[in-house]
Design an enzyme around this catalytic site. Structure first.
Site, PDB file in Angstrom:
ATOM      1  N   CYS A 114       0.867  -1.326  -0.167  1.00 40.32           N
ATOM      2  CA  CYS A 114       0.108   0.144  -0.260  1.00 40.32           C
ATOM      3  C   CYS A 114       0.518   1.181   0.156  1.00 40.32           C
ATOM      4  CB  CYS A 114      -0.949   0.015   1.182  1.00 40.32           C
ATOM      5  SG  CYS A 114      -1.903  -1.479   1.360  1.00 40.32           S
ATOM      6  N   HIS A 255      -2.928   6.891   2.003  1.00 37.44           N
ATOM      7  CA  HIS A 255      -3.463   5.738   1.878  1.00 37.44           C
ATOM      8  C   HIS A 255      -4.954   5.344   2.628  1.00 37.44           C
ATOM      9  CE1 HIS A 255      -4.278   1.478   1.107  1.00 37.44           C
ATOM     10  NE2 HIS A 255      -4.351   1.793   2.084  1.00 37.44           N
ATOM     11  N   ASN A 285     -10.354  -0.106   0.664  1.00 38.22           N
ATOM     12  CA  ASN A 285      -8.895   0.169   0.411  1.00 38.22           C
ATOM     13  C   ASN A 285      -7.840  -0.607  -0.905  1.00 38.22           C
ATOM     14  OD1 ASN A 285      -6.126  -0.756   0.604  1.00 38.22           O
ATOM     15  ND2 ASN A 285      -6.332  -1.593   2.874  1.00 38.22           N
TER      16      ASN A 285
END
Ligand code: ACO
Length: 330
Positions: A114, A255, A285
């Site tokens: 990520c 993020h 996500n």
């Protein structure tokens, strides 16, 4: 004068067609819209079909970014693809290069989960600052749905698929003001998509291992703790390198893991919520795609304007985390 500064000249994004909401997930595992919404802020996520590959999503995002930057694929010197979910373990950047017809570009994958987009941004910047390359397409893309255990309610509610891209170009003004990157492999076990193999004795002298990748496993509480502690620190450090005080930032793009993490980090940094970009309610996500996807939406909606100062911070498996402070535009 040589153009050794960096400009951010275009963005793009692409997500799969299919969207599923929390109620649909509740048919799959014991969960509820109420649990997912209050714990994460996620309402729905996009999931890629078999025909929506990392190549197709990444190329579509890249094409939009090139068009926004006003350059052709043949102008590109480098394509960097930040991903943990390639179509091919040997790499997917070259397939995207072929799809775009970027015949003059070298292309390769970069894996930092990520944090991949921020790590990729800093990597691309090194090539531009040394004068080696002028035009770089940076893509963050992931299809984590391929590797999620859809029976594990601890993880399956969190993730979605997508791709985002930016064009970075050599420029007389340097718009990348500062950055800081970090890794800590001693905490690797908190978040994994690990290879698991069975022993296979080929001949007497050689027993090898062959297998597959196990679904994502995560210690949610530890990852939460890590993010809320480490992300403000790394943004602070990057701001210090940029010689910029936090109140001069126009936008914080973290993020997009969890709304509670976004809120806690912004609070620790003393950044008001109207400066915090959040789109995770729609996408969940999306790993390396989440920052460029959020950036592209904010640019296209006119929220982010040329000259705006942005702090972007990625964090995740590795563990890895990092932040970059940059101004949008030329
Ligand atoms: N639905 C209902 N119940 C659930 C669900 C679910 N989807 N998932 C877990 N639970 C249960 C657990 O089984 C546990 O039950 P128990 O107490 O009976 O054992 C309980 O809920 C846990 O609840 P909480 O402790 O309140 O959960 P928490 O507040 O820690 O929230 C969460 C969990 C959302 C995962 C949180 O820890 C988190 O956001 N962590 C960060 C995760 C993250 O962002 N990861 C990705 C970042 S890195 C990367 O991007 C790859």
């Amino acid at each position: 004068m040589e153009n050794l500064g960096i400009a951010f000249t275009g963005s793009g994004s692409e997500v799969p067609v299919t969207s599923i909401d929390n109620n649909a997930l509740a048919e799959l595992v014991e969960t509820s819209d109420e649990w997912i919404t209050t714990r994460t802020g996620i309402k729905q996520r996009k999931l890629a079909s078999k025909s929506e590959t990392l190549t197709s999503l990444g190329a579509a995002a890249g094409r939009q970014a090139l068009s926004a930057a006003g350059i052709n694929a043949s102008d590109l010197d480098l394509i960097l693809l930040a991903t943990s979910t390639p179509d091919d373990l040997f790499g997917t950047a070259c397939r995207i290069q072929a799809e775009l017809g970027a015949t003059n570009a070298v292309a390769f994958d970069l894996t930092a989960a990520c944090s991949g987009f921020v790590f990729g941004l800093v990597t691309a910047a090194q090539y531009i600052r040394t004068g080696v390359y002028q035009n770089v397409l940076l893509i963050g893309a992931d299809i984590l749905s391929r590797w999620v255990d859809w029976q594990d309610r601890n993880t399956c509610v969190l993730f979605g698929d997508g791709a985002g891209a930016v064009v970075m170009q050599a420029n007389s003004h340097d718009r990348l003001l500062g950055f800081e990157l970090k890794s800590d492999g001693t905490q690797n076990h908190y978040l994994n998509l690990a290879y698991t193999g069975e022993e296979n004795e080929l001949v007497k002298e050689a027993t090898i291992s062959q297998g597959n990748f196990a679904p994502i496993t995560m210690n949610g509480k530890e990852v939460y703790r890590f993010a809320v502690q480490r992300v403000p620190e790394v943004v602070d450090k990057a701001l210090f390198h940029a010689n910029l005080s936090v109140d001069k930032l126009d936008w914080l793009i973290l993020h997009q893991a969890n709304q509670r993490i976004l809120d806690a980090v912004a609070q620790r940094l003393n950044i008001p919520s109207y400066k915090v970009i959040s789109n995770l309610s729609h996408y969940g996500n999306t790993s390396a795609a989440s920052i460029p996807l959020a950036l592209d939406e904010a640019v296209r909606s006119g929220k982010i304007k040329p000259g705006d100062s942005i702090a972007a911070s990625g964090f995740g498996a590795g563990l890895t985390w990092g932040a970059a402070i940059f101004q949008w535009g030329r």
